[in-house]
Design an enzyme around this catalytic site. Sequence first.
Site, PDB file in Angstrom:
ATOM      1  N   CYS A   2     -24.121  39.669 108.799  1.00 16.90           N
ATOM      2  CA  CYS A   2     -23.816  40.176 110.124  1.00 16.90           C
ATOM      3  C   CYS A   2     -25.071  40.808 110.729  1.00 16.90           C
ATOM      4  CB  CYS A   2     -22.725  41.230 110.154  1.00 16.90           C
ATOM      5  SG  CYS A   2     -21.174  40.697 109.423  1.00 16.90           S
ATOM      6  N   ARG A  27     -28.137  35.777 110.784  1.00 16.61           N
ATOM      7  CA  ARG A  27     -27.485  36.633 109.794  1.00 16.61           C
ATOM      8  C   ARG A  27     -25.992  36.336 109.646  1.00 16.61           C
ATOM      9  NH1 ARG A  27     -30.566  41.063 108.522  1.00 16.61           N
ATOM     10  NH2 ARG A  27     -28.713  42.173 107.843  1.00 16.61           N
ATOM     11  N   TRP A  74     -20.570  37.343 110.007  1.00 21.56           N
ATOM     12  CA  TRP A  74     -20.343  36.416 108.889  1.00 21.56           C
ATOM     13  C   TRP A  74     -19.166  37.015 108.141  1.00 21.56           C
ATOM     14  CZ3 TRP A  74     -20.427  36.576 103.493  1.00 21.56           C
ATOM     15  CH2 TRP A  74     -20.537  35.329 102.850  1.00 21.56           C
ATOM     16  N   ASN A 100     -22.076  46.316 109.718  1.00 20.19           N
ATOM     17  CA  ASN A 100     -22.622  45.317 108.798  1.00 20.19           C
ATOM     18  C   ASN A 100     -22.436  45.878 107.397  1.00 20.19           C
ATOM     19  OD1 ASN A 100     -24.158  43.364 107.494  1.00 20.19           O
ATOM     20  ND2 ASN A 100     -26.113  44.316 108.020  1.00 20.19           N
ATOM     21  N   GLY A 101     -21.727  45.132 106.532  1.00 16.55           N
ATOM     22  CA  GLY A 101     -21.507  45.623 105.177  1.00 16.55           C
ATOM     23  C   GLY A 101     -20.052  45.462 104.774  1.00 16.55           C
ATOM     24  N   GLU A 482     -34.619  22.553  94.261  1.00 19.72           N
ATOM     25  CA  GLU A 482     -34.810  22.999  95.635  1.00 19.72           C
ATOM     26  C   GLU A 482     -34.584  21.841  96.623  1.00 19.72           C
ATOM     27  OE1 GLU A 482     -34.858  25.693  97.060  1.00 19.72           O
ATOM     28  OE2 GLU A 482     -35.800  25.357  99.002  1.00 19.72           O
ATOM     29  N   LYS A 486     -31.766  21.909  99.556  1.00 21.94           N
ATOM     30  CA  LYS A 486     -32.061  21.750 100.983  1.00 21.94           C
ATOM     31  C   LYS A 486     -31.148  20.689 101.590  1.00 21.94           C
ATOM     32  CE  LYS A 486     -33.776  24.635 101.922  1.00 21.94           C
ATOM     33  NZ  LYS A 486     -34.193  25.667 101.032  1.00 21.94           N
ATOM     34  N   GLU A 489     -27.579  22.067 101.835  1.00 24.12           N
ATOM     35  CA  GLU A 489     -27.440  23.175 102.790  1.00 24.12           C
ATOM     36  C   GLU A 489     -27.376  22.697 104.227  1.00 24.12           C
ATOM     37  OE1 GLU A 489     -29.743  27.219 101.670  1.00 24.12           O
ATOM     38  OE2 GLU A 489     -31.027  25.456 101.777  1.00 24.12           O
ATOM     39  N   HIS A 505     -27.924  13.139  79.431  1.00 28.48           N
ATOM     40  CA  HIS A 505     -26.830  13.947  78.877  1.00 28.48           C
ATOM     41  C   HIS A 505     -25.684  14.131  79.870  1.00 28.48           C
ATOM     42  CE1 HIS A 505     -29.280  14.707  75.407  1.00 28.48           C
ATOM     43  NE2 HIS A 505     -30.254  15.145  76.174  1.00 28.48           N
ATOM     44  N   LYS A 604     -28.589  33.794 106.475  1.00 24.25           N
ATOM     45  CA  LYS A 604     -29.925  33.908 105.918  1.00 24.25           C
ATOM     46  C   LYS A 604     -30.051  35.097 104.972  1.00 24.25           C
ATOM     47  CE  LYS A 604     -34.627  33.087 106.858  1.00 24.25           C
ATOM     48  NZ  LYS A 604     -34.564  31.916 105.984  1.00 24.25           N
TER      49      LYS A 604
END
Length: 609
Positions: A2, A27, A74, A100-101, A482, A486, A489, A505, A604
Site C-alpha cells: 500500500c 506498492r 494491496w 499501510n500495514g 530468475e 520474470k 511475473e 530427476h 513491489k
Amino acid sequence: MCGIIGCIGLRDVVPDLVEGLRRLEYRGYDSAGIAVLDGDEIGRRRVKGKVRDLEEDLRRHPLAGGCGIAHTRWATHGRPSEDNAHPHVDCSGTIALVHNGIVENYWSLKERLRGEGHVFRTETDTEVIVHLVEKYFRGSLEGAVRAAVAELEGAFAVACISSRDPGKIVVAKNGPPAVVGLGSGETFISSDITPLLSHTRRVSYMDDGEIAVLTPAGVRFETFAGAPVEKAVETLTWEPAMIEKRGFEHFMAKEIFEQADVVRDTLKSRVSLESGRVFLDDTGIAPAVFREVDRVVFIACGTSYHAGLVGKYLLETLAHVPVDVEYASELRSRDFAMDRRTLVLGISQSGETADTLAALRAAGEKARAVLAVTNNLNSSMARAADGILDLHAGPEIGVAATKTFVGQMAALALFALGFAQAREALGAGESLALVQELQRVPHKMDRVLGRAGDIERAARRYLACEHYLFLGRWINFPIALEGALKLKEISYTHAEGYAGGEMKHGPIALIDEKMTTLAIVPRDRVYEKMLSNIAEVQARSGRILAVAFEDDAKARAVAEEVFPIPEVHQLFSPFLTVLPLQLFAYYSAAAKGLDVDQPRNLAKSVTVE
Ligand code: G6P
C-alpha cells in the site's frame, strides 16, 4: 504494501495527491482513494481499481481542498472493493484515515468497539484505527492518535485528518516507511520519496514510535508518549527525471536498458584498476570483521534471493568461505544456528520487505555484524543494519525487479572480491585481472542490449508457447530461476527454473514438443554438462532456446534460436546471461498487451509478512 500520501498547503492539493498516488502505485494497485477537507466537511472518493480509475471518478465528481490524504491499496484484510478502499472514516464522518500495514489485534478491538456502539462498514483491519481515533478524540487529533496507537499491535503507517481539528495532518509510524517532505508553504507525508521529488528536496524520515503533525508551515515530531523529537532535515539526491519513462513504453524497458550504467555506477570509486583493490570502507564494516568470521549468511526474498545465490557462488569461489542463502520468510520459522563468527547480509532493493527486515533484526542479535545490501539508504533495513552496501541503481518503478537485480549482483561481486582480499584469499595478480574484467562487463552488457530487436522478434514467435523450463548450472542456476520468475511475473506464462543436473530427476518427464527449454550455456566449467542436458531435451522432441557465447557453433547446432552474449569470465557471465531472459519476458508480456509495470496480484514492496 500500500502507498500513502498526504499534503497540506495553501492551495488545492488534490492534483498533487493523485500524481503522488501514481508514483506510489507500484506498492499496490487493487483500489485507490482520496479524502480532503473541503470547508467543514470531509470529501471522499474511492474506487476499486487503479489510480486512473480514481482520476476518472474525480473528473465526474470533482473534489478540492487544501488538506488531504490518499491511498493505493494491496489487499490484506478484506477483498479489493470500493467499501474496503481507504481512506476510512469514523461513525460521524469527521475523521478520515489511510493505513499501510496490518493491525494484528484488530479482531478483539473490533469486537470491543462494536460493543461500545461503533458501526463498522468494511472488512478491513484499518477501520478499527479510525474508530479508536474517534473514541479518544477530545479536540486534539494528535492526542486522539496518540491514544489510539497505544492500543494497536502490528505494523502501521497511518495518516489522518479531521474536520473537527482542521489545519493539520497527523501521522503515526510503527513499521512501514513514512517520509515527510518540506515544501514552501506545503508539507507532505509519503510512503517513499518518489512523489516528493517534484515538490521538494528537503525531507525528514520518521522513525518507529513517532507521531508527526503536519501543517502548511512545517512539521512537529513527538514520540507515541508525547515527548518532543528533534529530527534532521535531509536533502534528496535523486533527480525528478530519474522517475520518468524517458520515451520508453514501460518503466521496465527503461530500467532494463539502464543496467550497464548501474554496474558502472556501482563500481565507480570502489575499485582500483591499477592495484585491483576493492574498497568497502563505505559499508561501515571494518575489514577485521571480514577476517574474523567463518561463515556468511544471505537473507532475502524474491529476485533478491536469486542475487544472493549468485553472491554465494562468487564468495565460495573467491574467498572459500561457507555461505548459506536463506529465504527470509523460512528463516524466521526455523531454529537457525548463528553465532558471533557469522556475517549476515540482508539483500533487499527496497530495504522494507517485512520478512527480510524481521529476519535481519533477529540475526542482528546473534551475528558478528549485519550488512544491508539495498537501493534505499534511508530504509528500515539500512537503519537496522551495522553497515550498508549501496546499489547505486536509482529508482526502480517497474514492479518486476531488473536493474536492482543487476545492481545487487554488482555489489555482491565487489563484496566477494573485497572480502576475499581482506582474508588474503586472492593473490594481487588474480585480483587485478578480475577487477579489470568486471570493469569490462558494462560494455559487454550494452552489446547484448543492442540486440534487443532479435529477442523481441523471438518473443513474438514463441507467444503461443505455454510452458517453459529454464535450465542453468552453477553460477547460472540462479539465472535460470530468475529468468523463469520474470516470465511468470509479467507474462503469466508457466515457467520453471531448474538446475541442469536436476532435470533428469523429474522435469525431464515434462519434455515434449509443447515444452520449450531455455538453456543458459556460456562456455564455463559446466559447459559440457549443459550441452548434455540440451541433447537430452532434443532427444525428447523438446524445443530449445539458448543463451550462449557469440561464436558457439555447438549451441547453434542444437537450439532453434540462440541469444548471443560476448565472451566473459565465467564468474561474471550472469551479468550478461540474465539480459536476454529479462528482455524475453518483457517483450512476451508487452506483445500480449499486459500491464508490464504493474502485474496482477504483485506489489513491489511487500511490507506484510
Ligand atoms: C516483491 C517484488 C519482487 C522483489 C521482492 C523482494 O515480491 O515484486 O520483485 O524481488 O519483493 O523485494 P526487496 O525489496 O526485498 O528486494
